[in-house]
Design a protein around this motif. Structure first.
Motif, PDB file in Angstrom:
ATOM      1  N   LYS A  49      -6.952  -5.542 -21.927  1.00  0.00           N
ATOM      2  CA  LYS A  49      -6.013  -5.465 -20.805  1.00  0.00           C
ATOM      3  C   LYS A  49      -5.006  -4.345 -21.035  1.00  0.00           C
ATOM      4  N   GLU A  52      -6.145  -0.950 -20.037  1.00  0.00           N
ATOM      5  CA  GLU A  52      -6.140  -0.640 -18.603  1.00  0.00           C
ATOM      6  C   GLU A  52      -4.810  -0.022 -18.178  1.00  0.00           C
ATOM      7  N   GLU A 347     -16.026   8.957 -12.573  1.00  0.00           N
ATOM      8  CA  GLU A 347     -16.368   7.592 -12.195  1.00  0.00           C
ATOM      9  C   GLU A 347     -17.737   7.216 -12.774  1.00  0.00           C
ATOM     10  N   ILE A 366     -15.726   0.869 -17.753  1.00  0.00           N
ATOM     11  CA  ILE A 366     -15.928   1.136 -16.336  1.00  0.00           C
ATOM     12  C   ILE A 366     -14.785   2.063 -15.940  1.00  0.00           C
ATOM     13  N   ASP A 368     -13.040   4.414 -12.846  1.00  0.00           N
ATOM     14  CA  ASP A 368     -13.073   4.718 -11.419  1.00  0.00           C
ATOM     15  C   ASP A 368     -12.517   6.117 -11.180  1.00  0.00           C
ATOM     16  N   GLY A 369     -12.524   6.949 -12.202  1.00  0.00           N
ATOM     17  CA  GLY A 369     -12.096   8.328 -12.053  1.00  0.00           C
ATOM     18  C   GLY A 369     -10.620   8.536 -12.320  1.00  0.00           C
ATOM     19  N   ALA A 370      -9.928   7.508 -12.771  1.00  0.00           N
ATOM     20  CA  ALA A 370      -8.496   7.626 -13.009  1.00  0.00           C
ATOM     21  C   ALA A 370      -8.231   8.174 -14.411  1.00  0.00           C
ATOM     22  N   TYR A 374     -10.800   1.652 -16.025  1.00  0.00           N
ATOM     23  CA  TYR A 374     -10.648   0.538 -15.089  1.00  0.00           C
ATOM     24  C   TYR A 374     -10.859  -0.780 -15.816  1.00  0.00           C
ATOM     25  N   ARG A 375     -11.854  -0.804 -16.690  1.00  0.00           N
ATOM     26  CA  ARG A 375     -12.102  -1.995 -17.499  1.00  0.00           C
ATOM     27  C   ARG A 375     -12.677  -1.535 -18.819  1.00  0.00           C
TER      28      ARG A 375
ATOM     29  N   VAL B  60     -15.787  -8.905 -14.862  1.00  0.00           N
ATOM     30  CA  VAL B  60     -15.106  -7.741 -14.312  1.00  0.00           C
ATOM     31  C   VAL B  60     -14.463  -8.162 -13.002  1.00  0.00           C
ATOM     32  N   ASP B  61     -13.227  -7.706 -12.790  1.00  0.00           N
ATOM     33  CA  ASP B  61     -12.539  -7.936 -11.522  1.00  0.00           C
ATOM     34  C   ASP B  61     -12.461  -6.596 -10.799  1.00  0.00           C
ATOM     35  N   TYR B  62     -13.212  -6.461  -9.718  1.00  0.00           N
ATOM     36  CA  TYR B  62     -13.292  -5.178  -9.026  1.00  0.00           C
ATOM     37  C   TYR B  62     -12.224  -5.020  -7.936  1.00  0.00           C
ATOM     38  N   SER B  63     -11.224  -5.898  -7.870  1.00  0.00           N
ATOM     39  CA  SER B  63     -10.369  -5.923  -6.675  1.00  0.00           C
ATOM     40  C   SER B  63      -9.548  -4.658  -6.465  1.00  0.00           C
ATOM     41  N   THR B  64      -9.190  -3.916  -7.519  1.00  0.00           N
ATOM     42  CA  THR B  64      -8.383  -2.705  -7.288  1.00  0.00           C
ATOM     43  C   THR B  64      -9.164  -1.446  -7.661  1.00  0.00           C
ATOM     44  N   TYR B  65     -10.468  -1.531  -7.654  1.00  0.00           N
ATOM     45  CA  TYR B  65     -11.309  -0.412  -8.087  1.00  0.00           C
ATOM     46  C   TYR B  65     -11.047   0.830  -7.243  1.00  0.00           C
ATOM     47  N   GLY B  66     -10.739   1.949  -7.919  1.00  0.00           N
ATOM     48  CA  GLY B  66     -10.503   3.210  -7.230  1.00  0.00           C
ATOM     49  C   GLY B  66      -9.225   3.220  -6.404  1.00  0.00           C
ATOM     50  N   ASP B  67      -8.349   2.233  -6.595  1.00  0.00           N
ATOM     51  CA  ASP B  67      -7.089   2.114  -5.858  1.00  0.00           C
ATOM     52  C   ASP B  67      -7.288   2.121  -4.346  1.00  0.00           C
ATOM     53  N   ARG B  68      -8.420   1.570  -3.890  1.00  0.00           N
ATOM     54  CA  ARG B  68      -8.614   1.482  -2.448  1.00  0.00           C
ATOM     55  C   ARG B  68      -8.996   0.044  -2.121  1.00  0.00           C
ATOM     56  N   ARG B 150      -7.467 -10.974 -14.780  1.00  0.00           N
ATOM     57  CA  ARG B 150      -7.553 -10.640 -13.364  1.00  0.00           C
ATOM     58  C   ARG B 150      -6.530  -9.560 -13.056  1.00  0.00           C
ATOM     59  N   LYS B 151      -6.864  -8.704 -12.107  1.00  0.00           N
ATOM     60  CA  LYS B 151      -5.989  -7.558 -11.842  1.00  0.00           C
ATOM     61  C   LYS B 151      -4.644  -7.988 -11.261  1.00  0.00           C
TER      62      LYS B 151
END
Lengths: 417, 196
Positions: A49, A52, A347, A366, A368-370, A374-375, B60-68, B150-151
């Motif tokens: 965590k 992240e 990504e 994982i 996301d391009g940041a 992301y994880r 995995v929690d995908y809820s904020t993936y890519g900030d969109r 969780r996000k």
């Protein structure tokens, strides 16, 4: 007739044989273990965590704090995963340096593991011998990174700096005579590579010494043969890797089967056990130290002859040198971006595994391009091995449960993450 | 893609009817929650696949993936499989259909090594694995409330604890420290900083 009930014992969390903060709830029938329920998480720091919230490079030092017995191997999986995602080329010299330090780390880990196993089973001398040699290897860590344990030496794209030309020396003290001091500094006159070469020359003799003390020792065999037996099928089903799997007779070594860095160029053998008991795993680990010694020797020879860069010249991922940074506008921008915003990783997702001394250590990212993951998931071998504790300890005596914990070769920084 | 990976990809397509995605030299297979257990069984047992080992499983929690804003399922379980016989790997991903009550079948009958990994995913993400014999929390404290990975769970948590000398016991209180982010999270467009 008295009513006989099983007795439940709390083993740990502060117990010297628990290898850290393991709380083990043991259900005993007399002295025989009926059920072992490890309660873990007392050292849980939520590394995944935290990663992240930090940039890719900021989380690297956390890797040292996972398995604090073999630090650089965890760093290796971390940087390999980033390199895989971002497609970064690593200079060949950096690959050799990484392999060199991975193997130094492996020897260090097995020395510690052997010392702890010995101590748990009452062999104090081995403990002292192993720590004597381990100290030299920690000095190698210190010489190269400045820190004895938490090195933070690997970087995405290479390693932080080249091997030093001098070895730190012992200082004069009022308790040391001039002759003692000269003897202590005798092998520290040259470079780090000279020191490591000197170590590889004397280390096989040291392993012989440990083996003289243990391998044919009757008490040692009584305490280890037939303890914690795992069949090859069961070892696979339980997700074992590393010496735990090889001790059961499965010749699986990532360095041979899925070679990374320069392992395919190096000559070494894989040690495999037959019975899958504590004694075989002990033999596997001892043999691995001998093989690591061979690899270290080959790396030293190669590194002597082949100077070169040790970190990528792609300044989107690796910082430029101070000199370039101060003389060149473009490099100044790179430097500024890298240390404020951090690198961006494309990504995607990647799983990079290394043959850690304890088994398969892997990092799953994982992105996301940041500028942050992301994880991040850490696949630590110790977590998986400890989950088999119940099965391995069942039916053994209480004293043998200690041997089983020890043969798993676990560290709680790694289990709890 | 290497010929070996191609062979595995073809075998998966033929035997399971699902085309895996190949990227960075890794194969990823996505299955629906309904097919999850059956697929796992085939992956382990079929002679052309033989994934004897489950190395890892994580939530995995995908809820904020890519900030969109996210369309589609929120929680997923990702397993990493290894075949010692064929020397290949596969990533198996399954999304939980219901985000309010994420529920998946347990793989503990197929790979016993998944036991603690599923406990971990339950503890940290709240994914419930149906058929798991012992789905207790594993990493967090006894009596912990919530699922910390969780996000929407703050990094500082919700409570802090201290010893209270008057009550002579440990007390829990709401967190008092301010959250802060040293380096802000930035998602750049593709090919940012290249050329120009």
């Amino acid at each position: 007739m008295a009513e006989i009930r099983n007795y439940t014992v709390n083993f740990g969390p502060q117990h010297p044989a628990a290898h850290g903060v393991l709380r083990l709830v043991l259900e005993l029938d007399g002295e025989v273990v009926q059920r072992a329920d490890p309660h873990i998480g007392l050292l849980h720091r939520a590394t995944e965590k935290l990663a992240e919230q930090r940039t890719w490079i900021q989380s690297l030092p956390y890797m040292d704090r996972l398995d604090y017995i073999s630090m650089m191997c965890s760093e290796h999986a971390y940087v390999m995963a980033i390199e895989k995602l971002a497609g970064i080329e690593v200079p060949i010299r950096a690959q050799y340096i990484r392999v060199l330090f991975d193997e130094i780390t492996r020897v260090m880990n097995h020395l510690f593991g052997l010392a702890a196993l010995g101590l748990d089973l009452g062999a104090m001398t081995v403990f002292l011998y192993c720590f004597r040699e381990r100290e030299d290897l920690l000095d190698c860590y210190e010489a190269v990174s400045g820190a004895r344990m938490h090195a933070a030496y690997y970087r995405p794209g290479g390693v932080y700096r080249d091997l030093p030309e001098t070895m730190p020396q012992y200082q004069a003290q009022h308790t040391r005579s001039a002759r003692t001091l000269a003897a202590m500094n005798d092998n520290r006159q040259g470079s780090l590579l000279d020191f490591i070469e000197d170590f590889t020359a004397r280390f096989p003799k040291c392993i012989d010494d440990y083996e003289t003390l243990l391998t044919e020792n009757r008490i040692w065999k009584q305490r280890t043969v037939g303890i914690g037996v795992v069949s090859p099928e069961r070892a696979l089903a339980l997700g074992f890797s590393g010496p735990m799997l090889r001790g059961s007779g499965v010749a699986w070594d990532l360095r041979k089967k899925q070679p990374y860095e320069v392992y395919h160029r190096l000559d070494f053998d894989v040690a495999v056990g037959t019975n899958g008991d504590t004694y075989d795993r002990y033999l596997v680990r001892v043999e691995e130290m001998r093989q690591s010694n061979r690899i270290i020797r080959q790396c030293v020879d190669w590194l002597r002859q082949n100077p070169g860069p040790v970190i990528s010249d792609n300044h989107k991922v690796a910082p430029p040198s101070r000199l370039e940074m101060k003389a060149n506008m473009e490099e100044l921008i790179h430097h500024f971006k890298l240390f404020t915003e951090g690198m961006h990783v494309p990504e995607g997702e990647a799983y990079a595994a290394v043959e850690h001394p304890k088994g398969e250590f892997a990092v799953y990212f994982i992105s996301d391009g940041a500028n942050k993951p992301y994880r991040m998931k850490l696949r630590s071998p110790a977590f998986c091995h400890l989950s088999a504790m119940d099965e391995m300890a069942r039916g053994h005596m209480l004293a043998d449960a200690v041997a089983v914990i020890s043969t798993l070769d676990i560290v709680f920084g790694d289990v709890d993450r | 893609m290497t010929p070996k990976l191609q062979r595995l990809s073809d075998a998966l397509e033929r035997l399971l009817g699902a085309k895996p995605v190949a990227r960075l030299g890794e194969l990823t297979l996505e299955v629906s929650a309904g097919d999850y257990l059956k697929t796992a069984q085939t992956l382990r047992d079929h002679a052309e696949l033989r994934f004897e080992e489950l190395m890892d499983l994580c939530g995995v929690d995908y809820s904020t993936y890519g900030d969109r804003p996210r369309q589609g399922a929120r929680f997923a379980a990702v397993a990493h499989l290894l075949s010692v016989t064929h020397n290949w790997r596969l990533r198996l991903r399954v999304f939980c259909p219901d985000a309010a009550f994420p529920l998946l079948a347990s793989l503990v009958e197929v790979w016993p090594s998944v036991n603690w990994y599923e406990r971990e995913a339950f503890d940290l993400f709240g994914i419930v694995f149906e058929g798991h014999p012992d789905l207790r929390r594993i990493l967090t404290d006894y009596g912990f409330v919530g699922h910390p990975f969780r996000k929407d769970f703050p990094i500082l948590g919700h409570v802090e604890m201290r010893y209270d000398p008057e009550q002579k016991r440990v007390v829990y209180e709401p967190v008092t420290i301010e959250p802060r982010e040293v380096t802000p999270r930035v998602v750049r467009e593709a090919h940012y900083g290249e050329g120009g």
